[in-house]
Write a protein that holds these residues in place. Sequence first.
Motif, mmCIF file in Angstrom:
data_model
loop_
_atom_site.group_PDB
_atom_site.id
_atom_site.type_symbol
_atom_site.label_atom_id
_atom_site.label_comp_id
_atom_site.label_asym_id
_atom_site.label_seq_id
_atom_site.Cartn_x
_atom_site.Cartn_y
_atom_site.Cartn_z
ATOM 1 N N ASN A 1 48.549 29.649 10.015
ATOM 2 C CA ASN A 1 47.675 29.162 11.181
ATOM 3 C C ASN A 1 46.427 29.577 10.896
ATOM 4 O O ASN A 1 46.072 29.984 11.823
ATOM 5 C CB ASN A 1 48.613 29.489 12.450
ATOM 6 N N LEU A 2 46.001 29.395 9.857
ATOM 7 C CA LEU A 2 44.609 29.720 9.521
ATOM 8 C C LEU A 2 43.789 28.474 9.842
ATOM 9 O O LEU A 2 44.092 27.306 10.134
ATOM 10 C CB LEU A 2 44.126 30.163 7.949
ATOM 11 N N VAL A 3 42.396 28.902 10.421
ATOM 12 C CA VAL A 3 41.469 27.730 10.715
ATOM 13 C C VAL A 3 41.052 27.202 9.304
ATOM 14 O O VAL A 3 40.367 27.726 8.577
ATOM 15 C CB VAL A 3 40.191 28.096 11.532
ATOM 16 N N ALA A 4 41.453 25.856 8.872
ATOM 17 C CA ALA A 4 41.278 25.378 7.487
ATOM 18 C C ALA A 4 39.648 25.065 7.292
ATOM 19 O O ALA A 4 39.346 24.996 6.401
ATOM 20 C CB ALA A 4 42.218 24.252 7.287
ATOM 21 N N ALA B 1 47.373 30.649 17.318
ATOM 22 C CA ALA B 1 46.962 31.678 16.785
ATOM 23 C C ALA B 1 45.750 32.207 17.372
ATOM 24 O O ALA B 1 45.549 33.399 17.745
ATOM 25 C CB ALA B 1 46.517 31.471 15.277
ATOM 26 N N ASN C 1 53.963 38.612 23.169
ATOM 27 C CA ASN C 1 52.655 38.714 23.541
ATOM 28 C C ASN C 1 52.266 37.694 24.477
ATOM 29 O O ASN C 1 51.050 37.176 24.565
ATOM 30 C CB ASN C 1 51.830 38.651 22.374
ATOM 31 N N ARG D 1 43.345 39.040 9.291
ATOM 32 C CA ARG D 1 42.908 38.579 10.533
ATOM 33 C C ARG D 1 43.674 39.445 11.663
ATOM 34 O O ARG D 1 43.006 39.866 12.738
ATOM 35 C CB ARG D 1 43.105 37.069 10.822
ATOM 36 N N GLY E 1 49.813 25.056 15.556
ATOM 37 C CA GLY E 1 49.815 26.431 15.337
ATOM 38 C C GLY E 1 48.263 27.354 15.559
ATOM 39 O O GLY E 1 48.245 28.293 15.533
ATOM 40 N N VAL E 2 47.304 26.439 15.022
ATOM 41 C CA VAL E 2 45.949 26.956 15.008
ATOM 42 C C VAL E 2 45.708 27.450 16.426
ATOM 43 O O VAL E 2 45.062 28.360 16.556
ATOM 44 C CB VAL E 2 44.981 25.947 14.560
ATOM 45 N N SER F 1 47.059 33.842 20.415
ATOM 46 C CA SER F 1 47.486 35.077 20.213
ATOM 47 C C SER F 1 46.491 36.435 19.945
ATOM 48 O O SER F 1 46.705 37.395 20.028
ATOM 49 C CB SER F 1 48.808 35.054 19.077
ATOM 50 N N MET F 2 45.447 35.782 19.418
ATOM 51 C CA MET F 2 44.162 36.698 19.307
ATOM 52 C C MET F 2 43.299 36.971 20.612
ATOM 53 O O MET F 2 42.340 37.864 20.349
ATOM 54 C CB MET F 2 43.384 36.149 18.270
ATOM 55 N N GLY F 3 43.818 36.356 21.631
ATOM 56 C CA GLY F 3 43.173 36.526 23.065
ATOM 57 C C GLY F 3 41.981 35.797 23.238
ATOM 58 O O GLY F 3 40.997 36.331 23.814
ATOM 59 N N PHE G 1 52.261 34.277 11.337
ATOM 60 C CA PHE G 1 53.059 32.968 11.738
ATOM 61 C C PHE G 1 53.999 32.360 10.201
ATOM 62 O O PHE G 1 53.334 32.841 9.147
ATOM 63 C CB PHE G 1 52.394 31.816 12.369
ATOM 64 N N MET H 1 49.480 38.902 15.331
ATOM 65 C CA MET H 1 50.486 37.935 15.212
ATOM 66 C C MET H 1 50.346 37.371 13.991
ATOM 67 O O MET H 1 49.094 36.912 13.533
ATOM 68 C CB MET H 1 50.728 37.340 16.397
ATOM 69 N N SER I 1 38.347 36.977 14.837
ATOM 70 C CA SER I 1 39.315 37.772 15.833
ATOM 71 C C SER I 1 38.422 38.825 16.427
ATOM 72 O O SER I 1 38.552 39.247 17.347
ATOM 73 C CB SER I 1 40.443 38.225 15.095
ATOM 74 N N GLU J 1 38.113 22.683 13.689
ATOM 75 C CA GLU J 1 38.975 22.197 12.824
ATOM 76 C C GLU J 1 39.180 20.737 13.101
ATOM 77 O O GLU J 1 39.293 20.157 12.136
ATOM 78 C CB GLU J 1 40.315 22.661 13.552
ATOM 79 N N LEU K 1 52.960 34.504 24.398
ATOM 80 C CA LEU K 1 52.832 33.141 23.941
ATOM 81 C C LEU K 1 53.685 32.382 24.593
ATOM 82 O O LEU K 1 53.457 31.113 24.984
ATOM 83 C CB LEU K 1 53.222 32.936 22.502
ATOM 84 N N ARG L 1 57.960 35.703 20.678
ATOM 85 C CA ARG L 1 56.911 35.176 21.263
ATOM 86 C C ARG L 1 56.596 35.473 22.777
ATOM 87 O O ARG L 1 55.689 35.538 23.600
ATOM 88 C CB ARG L 1 56.712 33.670 21.111
ATOM 89 N N LYS M 1 36.963 20.881 5.123
ATOM 90 C CA LYS M 1 37.155 21.781 4.176
ATOM 91 C C LYS M 1 39.024 21.662 3.928
ATOM 92 O O LYS M 1 39.517 22.691 3.525
ATOM 93 C CB LYS M 1 36.744 23.025 4.523
ATOM 94 N N ARG M 2 39.392 20.961 4.773
ATOM 95 C CA ARG M 2 40.773 21.101 5.124
ATOM 96 C C ARG M 2 41.807 20.591 3.783
ATOM 97 O O ARG M 2 41.251 20.030 2.945
ATOM 98 C CB ARG M 2 41.561 20.217 6.178
ATOM 99 N N ARG N 1 45.918 41.158 24.304
ATOM 100 C CA ARG N 1 46.407 40.446 23.008
ATOM 101 C C ARG N 1 45.636 40.947 21.920
ATOM 102 O O ARG N 1 45.985 40.762 20.801
ATOM 103 C CB ARG N 1 46.549 38.923 23.350
ATOM 104 N N GLN N 2 44.493 41.261 22.098
ATOM 105 C CA GLN N 2 43.757 41.855 20.919
ATOM 106 C C GLN N 2 44.312 42.935 20.301
ATOM 107 O O GLN N 2 43.802 43.257 19.151
ATOM 108 C CB GLN N 2 42.147 42.083 21.398
#
Lengths: 245, 220
Positions: free
Chosen positions: A88-91, B125, A48, A149, B121-122, B128-130, A84, A82, A102, B144, A50, A45, B219-220, A77-78
């Motif tokens: 850690n997806l957006v549900a 993430a 990047n 992603r 974690g979301v 981490s994607m900027g 996990f 990364m 992204s 979310e 974090l 971590r 949708k979770r 960071r783009q």
Amino acid sequence: MIKLHKVSKSFSQFQAIKSISLTINKGEIYGIIGTSGAGKSTLLRLMNLLEVPNEGDVEVNGQQLTKLTSKSLRQARQSIGMIFQHFNLVANKTVYDNVAVSLELAKIPKQERKNRVIECLQFVGLEKLLDKYPAELSGGQKQRVAIARALANRPEVLLCDEPTSSLDPNTTAEILGVLENVNKSLGVTIVIVSHEMEVIKSICNRVTVMADGEIHDTVCIEPAGIANISNSPNWFVEQLVKGGE
Amino acid sequence: MPAVLVQYEAEIWKAIIETFAMVGASIAAAVLIGLPVGTLLFLCRKGKILENQMVFSVLNLVVNIIRSFPFLLLVVFLIPFTRLIIGTAIGTAAATVPLSIIAIAHYSRLVEQSLLDVPKGVMEAAISMGASVKEVIFKFLYVEARSGLVLGLTTSIISFISYSTIMGVVGGGGIGDFAIRYGYQQFKTDLMIYMIIIMVILVQIIQFTGTTVSRLIDKR
């Protein structure tokens, strides 16, 4: 590709990383292994930012991340993907939107975005599931979406934090196959943190063993290849009987 | 229609419109100010991306103080402030001031709670994607947390209706005030019961809508 120079990191009283220096070369699949609490995730971590190190420098893609403004850090960071342990997806976003976000962050125009999302999902073999929500996917499929992603912005580096630790052996092999393919066909440098010896041995070229926040040793290995695990119940029986020998 | 309702029809409609105006203003305040305040409460917590002990403590204290007032006292206490903003402390417009203030405090707390349910974690993430702070909020956090935000607003709106019923003390009018003045003070019990029925129906509709919307977008 990645250079850590005397980085250290403490959480209140606890020193998680004690002045570590290491270099990861372009195109490597680099493993970091150790017991729980050895500091391996923290080390990853730091790559990047974090986690921001208390001391030392972090260099990725020739940029000193520790010296960047917050805006340039976000841009840097783009090109550092990364993934996990818990995906850690957006549900509340579909598979498509999870990958597309992204690209949105990288300000890619909408038209281009669409093609790139499809391309990335094809790469991980999920182009048919783009309207699904993460809750409708298996663990392995979720990790594939996370990989898609992470790859969307064509990163130079992919950081993997226990990528297979919540997956069964079959799915683990599947995901390791995808990661190997990411490295071989796209030339992405991969860093994998894992506590599973099998995982590290199967695809890494170089491995650092960590203990108590320090590098215990770094060894070069010949990747053993991804173990072929069968789905058949007979295979399970064979394994059980073999274990008794 | 019962004769008593026909007799007071004009007044009843006026009361309903006053209630809608007061509750509407409360909803607007909750969404436009309560949502950002709640988001800030969440983001300034320890370990979050805008970690700021100072801002968090101040906001937290203010929200707590407003919510500790018995609402009737808050209305009276705010009279000078209301007069400053609206020019008068009496009437429906004046009543929206204390209602908006309690609405902001009420909803911001529920927003903070909903955001706390978003997996850590979301956000990691996203970072981490900027993603920038703004992008983390709009492309990740709110997406979310959306069903919780809707349910929280539903709960809040129902509280606002309840709060609006006492606005008669500053001449705010509304269904509650009408029920007290005619139904209770003039012993027209049947009229009071009809007003209660209107409120029950209103609350049922709001709760049903809120629950349905929140379920459809989850949708979770």
